[in-house]
Write an enzyme that holds these catalytic residues in place. Structure first.
Site, mmCIF file in Angstrom:
data_model
loop_
_atom_site.group_PDB
_atom_site.id
_atom_site.type_symbol
_atom_site.label_atom_id
_atom_site.label_comp_id
_atom_site.label_asym_id
_atom_site.label_seq_id
_atom_site.Cartn_x
_atom_site.Cartn_y
_atom_site.Cartn_z
ATOM 1 N N ARG A 33 -57.456 2.676 -28.137
ATOM 2 C CA ARG A 33 -58.584 3.616 -28.162
ATOM 3 C C ARG A 33 -58.306 4.869 -27.338
ATOM 4 N NH1 ARG A 33 -63.328 1.935 -30.315
ATOM 5 N NH2 ARG A 33 -63.620 -0.305 -30.713
ATOM 6 N N LYS A 107 -59.440 -13.966 -28.067
ATOM 7 C CA LYS A 107 -59.962 -15.296 -27.755
ATOM 8 C C LYS A 107 -61.419 -15.159 -27.319
ATOM 9 C CE LYS A 107 -55.434 -17.036 -26.290
ATOM 10 N NZ LYS A 107 -54.621 -17.603 -25.188
ATOM 11 N N GLY A 136 -52.647 -19.573 -27.964
ATOM 12 C CA GLY A 136 -51.791 -20.523 -27.268
ATOM 13 C C GLY A 136 -51.636 -20.148 -25.810
ATOM 14 N N SER A 138 -50.433 -18.392 -22.990
ATOM 15 C CA SER A 138 -49.626 -17.170 -22.924
ATOM 16 C C SER A 138 -50.278 -16.125 -22.037
ATOM 17 C CB SER A 138 -49.436 -16.604 -24.335
ATOM 18 O OG SER A 138 -50.676 -16.570 -25.026
ATOM 19 N N ALA A 140 -50.045 -12.384 -20.605
ATOM 20 C CA ALA A 140 -49.429 -11.167 -21.122
ATOM 21 C C ALA A 140 -48.219 -10.735 -20.298
ATOM 22 C CB ALA A 140 -50.466 -10.046 -21.165
ATOM 23 N N LYS A 191 -61.537 -22.862 -23.581
ATOM 24 C CA LYS A 191 -60.725 -23.014 -22.361
ATOM 25 C C LYS A 191 -61.116 -22.004 -21.291
ATOM 26 C CE LYS A 191 -57.868 -19.316 -23.154
ATOM 27 N NZ LYS A 191 -57.259 -18.321 -22.241
ATOM 28 N N SER A 254 -55.013 -16.446 -14.366
ATOM 29 C CA SER A 254 -56.211 -16.503 -15.204
ATOM 30 C C SER A 254 -57.398 -15.882 -14.479
ATOM 31 C CB SER A 254 -56.535 -17.959 -15.549
ATOM 32 O OG SER A 254 -57.857 -18.072 -16.048
ATOM 33 N N ASN A 256 -60.439 -16.070 -15.494
ATOM 34 C CA ASN A 256 -61.527 -17.044 -15.548
ATOM 35 C C ASN A 256 -61.426 -18.035 -14.395
ATOM 36 O OD1 ASN A 256 -62.855 -16.433 -18.317
ATOM 37 N ND2 ASN A 256 -60.667 -16.491 -18.769
#
Length: 332
Positions: A33, A107, A136, A138, A140, A191, A254, A256
């Site tokens: 963008r 996701k 899956g 992964s 980045a 997840k 992560s 999260n």
């Protein structure tokens, strides 16, 4: 696929996937963008904002013109946050022709309905092109640096699945194919919510035993929902299910999990999100609550995360609600 793969979304994950396809020797057109940022990537051969240590291979060409990208590429891969997924589809709809095939590596769930992203595509695009989803375990940064990774591509058309897998596959990036779009999408979405739960437990100092229990019981919750929605339950024991769940629940890369850690340590939710950045599980928790309710599936761990993020219980109350649940029969 002889023509370039069009990757729509030049954040960390979109750029990492472009790099993987480039290392596989496949031509890529990468759009984002922020036109100035895409032009800078084309000039500097690196995404300085998101993956500054991962140079773009020669086959990767940043493209600031979305219309030109869609015209040049037959196969398109959306790699945008779930909150932007539907709006991006509406932008693409007048550009997509019968020759196009559409995949995504997003996701999450649909913010409007709580449904799967494939349902959003079915709602927006007429006629419907062949569809695929890539998911899956992964991160980045690791994909961008060429560290060994394995993912799953599920598609409505086996030819599309094979072509998309071939576009990415090289010795450091293995791709397995599937026909279970529902299971692969659910694994990638649920997840994120479970990672918040395991982060909370670790932030409270509950230890490895509790973490393992949450991961295992969380997988059982995901499996119940997937079966109710017609998915193959075995999908959840593979890369897109168990693999992604273990990675997201145990590694501090992560976001999260990091949010859960912050909540477990007693930090304020809004302040934690502001410090961490976009946390997909915050949105997904509410969407998942709606999806599970509609499907009539009980998901106690995910439900307590939803209640905590909605401000209806405290972190301590959410944990106690889980600990006080009566034991039951071991479920597969």
């Amino acid at each position: 696929m002889n023509r370039p793969l069009g990757i729509i979304g030049a954040g960390a994950w979109g750029t990492a996937l472009a790099i993987a396809a480039g290392h596989a020797g496949h031509p890529v057109r990468l759009w984002g963008r922020d036109t100035a940022a895409v032009q800078a990537m084309a000039r500097d051969r690196v995404n300085r904002r998101n993956l500054p240590d991962c140079p773009l291979p020669d086959p990767v060409q940043p493209q600031p013109d979305l219309t030109a990208l869609v015209a040049e590429c037959d196969d398109l891969l959306l790699v945008v946050p779930s909150r932007a997924f539907e709006s991006m589809l509406h932008t693409l709809a007048p550009l997509i022709e019968r020759r196009h095939r559409l995949g995504w590596a997003t996701k999450g769930l649909d913010a409007a309905s709580g449904g799967l992203l494939s349902q959003v595509v079915q709602r927006v695009l007429k006629p419907l092109p062949p569809l695929a989803v890539l998911s899956g375990p992964s991160f980045a940064a690791e994909v961008g640096r060429g560290l060994p990774t394995a993912v799953t591509v599920a598609a409505t058309d086996q030819g599309f699945a094979s072509d998309l897998a071939d576009a990415f596959r090289y010795e450091r990036f293995r791709v397995y194919t599937s026909t279970d779009l529902v299971g692969v999408q659910l694994g990638g979405a649920v997840k994120n919510v479970l990672a918040i739960a395991t982060g909370v437990a670790d932030g409270l100092g509950f230890g490895a035993n509790a973490r393992a229990a949450l991961i295992t019981r969380g997988l059982a919750e995901t499996r119940r929902l997937s079966e109710a929605l017609g998915a193959d339950p075995d999908t959840l024991t593979g890369l897109a299910g168990m693999g992604d769940l273990i990675l997201t629940c145990t590694d501090d890369q992560s976001r999260n999990r990091r949010l859960g850690l912050a909540l477990g340590r007693g930090e304020d939710l809004d302040e934690a999100v502001e410090a961490i950045g976009t946390v997909e599980g915050v949105r997904t928790a509410d969407e998942l609550h709606r999806l599970a309710t509609q499907a009539g599936v009980e998901m106690p761990i995910c439900e307590q995360v939803h209640l905590r993020l909605a401000g209806r219980v405290s972190t301590r109350e959410a944990v106690e609600n889980l600990l006080l649940r009566p034991g039951g029969r071991q479920e597969q």
